[in-house]
Design a protein around this motif. Sequence first.
Motif, PDB file in Angstrom:
ATOM      1  N   GLU A   1      -5.147   0.045   2.878  1.00 55.49           N
ATOM      2  CA  GLU A   1      -5.256   1.483   2.717  1.00 55.49           C
ATOM      3  C   GLU A   1      -5.460   2.087   4.117  1.00 55.49           C
ATOM      4  OE1 GLU A   1     -10.016   1.883   1.749  1.00 55.49           O
ATOM      5  OE2 GLU A   1      -8.600   1.900   0.075  1.00 55.49           O
TER       6      GLU A   1
ATOM      7  N   VAL B   1      -8.055  -4.279   2.017  1.00 58.03           N
ATOM      8  CA  VAL B   1      -9.076  -4.075   0.983  1.00 58.03           C
ATOM      9  C   VAL B   1      -9.109  -5.198  -0.045  1.00 58.03           C
ATOM     10  CG1 VAL B   1      -9.179  -1.566   1.240  1.00 58.03           C
ATOM     11  CG2 VAL B   1      -7.512  -2.572  -0.327  1.00 58.03           C
TER      12      VAL B   1
ATOM     13  N   VAL C   1      -4.745   0.543   9.485  1.00 58.26           N
ATOM     14  CA  VAL C   1      -5.037   0.280   8.069  1.00 58.26           C
ATOM     15  C   VAL C   1      -6.200  -0.701   7.966  1.00 58.26           C
ATOM     16  CG1 VAL C   1      -2.686   0.733   7.273  1.00 58.26           C
ATOM     17  CG2 VAL C   1      -3.321  -1.582   7.977  1.00 58.26           C
TER      18      VAL C   1
ATOM     19  N   SER D   1      -7.086   3.583   7.182  1.00 58.34           N
ATOM     20  CA  SER D   1      -8.443   3.428   7.681  1.00 58.34           C
ATOM     21  C   SER D   1      -8.872   4.708   8.388  1.00 58.34           C
ATOM     22  CB  SER D   1      -8.525   2.260   8.667  1.00 58.34           C
ATOM     23  OG  SER D   1      -9.816   2.173   9.190  1.00 58.34           O
TER      24      SER D   1
ATOM     25  N   GLY E   1       0.835  -1.186   0.000  1.00 59.12           N
ATOM     26  CA  GLY E   1       0.000   0.000   0.000  1.00 59.12           C
ATOM     27  C   GLY E   1       0.872   1.238   0.000  1.00 59.12           C
ATOM     28  N   PRO E   2       0.247   2.399   0.152  1.00 60.07           N
ATOM     29  CA  PRO E   2       1.027   3.639   0.196  1.00 60.07           C
ATOM     30  C   PRO E   2       1.880   3.677   1.463  1.00 60.07           C
ATOM     31  CG  PRO E   2      -1.289   4.063   0.674  1.00 60.07           C
ATOM     32  CD  PRO E   2      -1.184   2.630   0.285  1.00 60.07           C
TER      33      PRO E   2
ATOM     34  N   ARG F   1      -3.467  -6.196   0.407  1.00 60.69           N
ATOM     35  CA  ARG F   1      -3.493  -4.799  -0.040  1.00 60.69           C
ATOM     36  C   ARG F   1      -4.213  -4.000   1.029  1.00 60.69           C
ATOM     37  NH1 ARG F   1      -0.145  -3.909  -4.133  1.00 60.69           N
ATOM     38  NH2 ARG F   1      -0.099  -5.712  -5.495  1.00 60.69           N
TER      39      ARG F   1
END
Length: 149
Positions: A145, A135, A132, A147, A123-124, A143
Amino acid sequence: MQWDWQAVSWGAVALLLFAAEALAPGAFMLWLGIAAAAVFVMVLVAPGLSVLFQIAAFVVLSFVSIQVYRTWFRGRGHERQSDRPDLNRRGQQLVGWVGPLERAIVDGRGRVKIGDAFYDVAGPDMPMGTVVRVVSIDGMTLRVEFSHD
């Protein structure tokens, strides 16, 4: 009533196919046995049928009975919906999980701890401890992102 060797032979073939189905179930030999039983009845009713006609009838009836099986019966037991569709798909069970990063995501890679297991995440870039959400799953990598929860 005198038995014709051809009728007895078709009856024996039908019984052997039924026995083979009982020993190795898979619903294929059953339908061939049904075709052989149908030829057995045909030979009993019309004893003068040629051997070539009997074999041709068996082939045609086998094809028809297998098509009936494929059309009407195969897969009917498999259409039931499971109450736990992800039971054997551990990664899919983790989609939606929310928790902190165990190791910061640097260059797109990091790590989380879920239960007593560690999972690689992608992820980023985010610092350790960032909450996080999983997803999706890509192979063995989750994966994630950020949260907002």
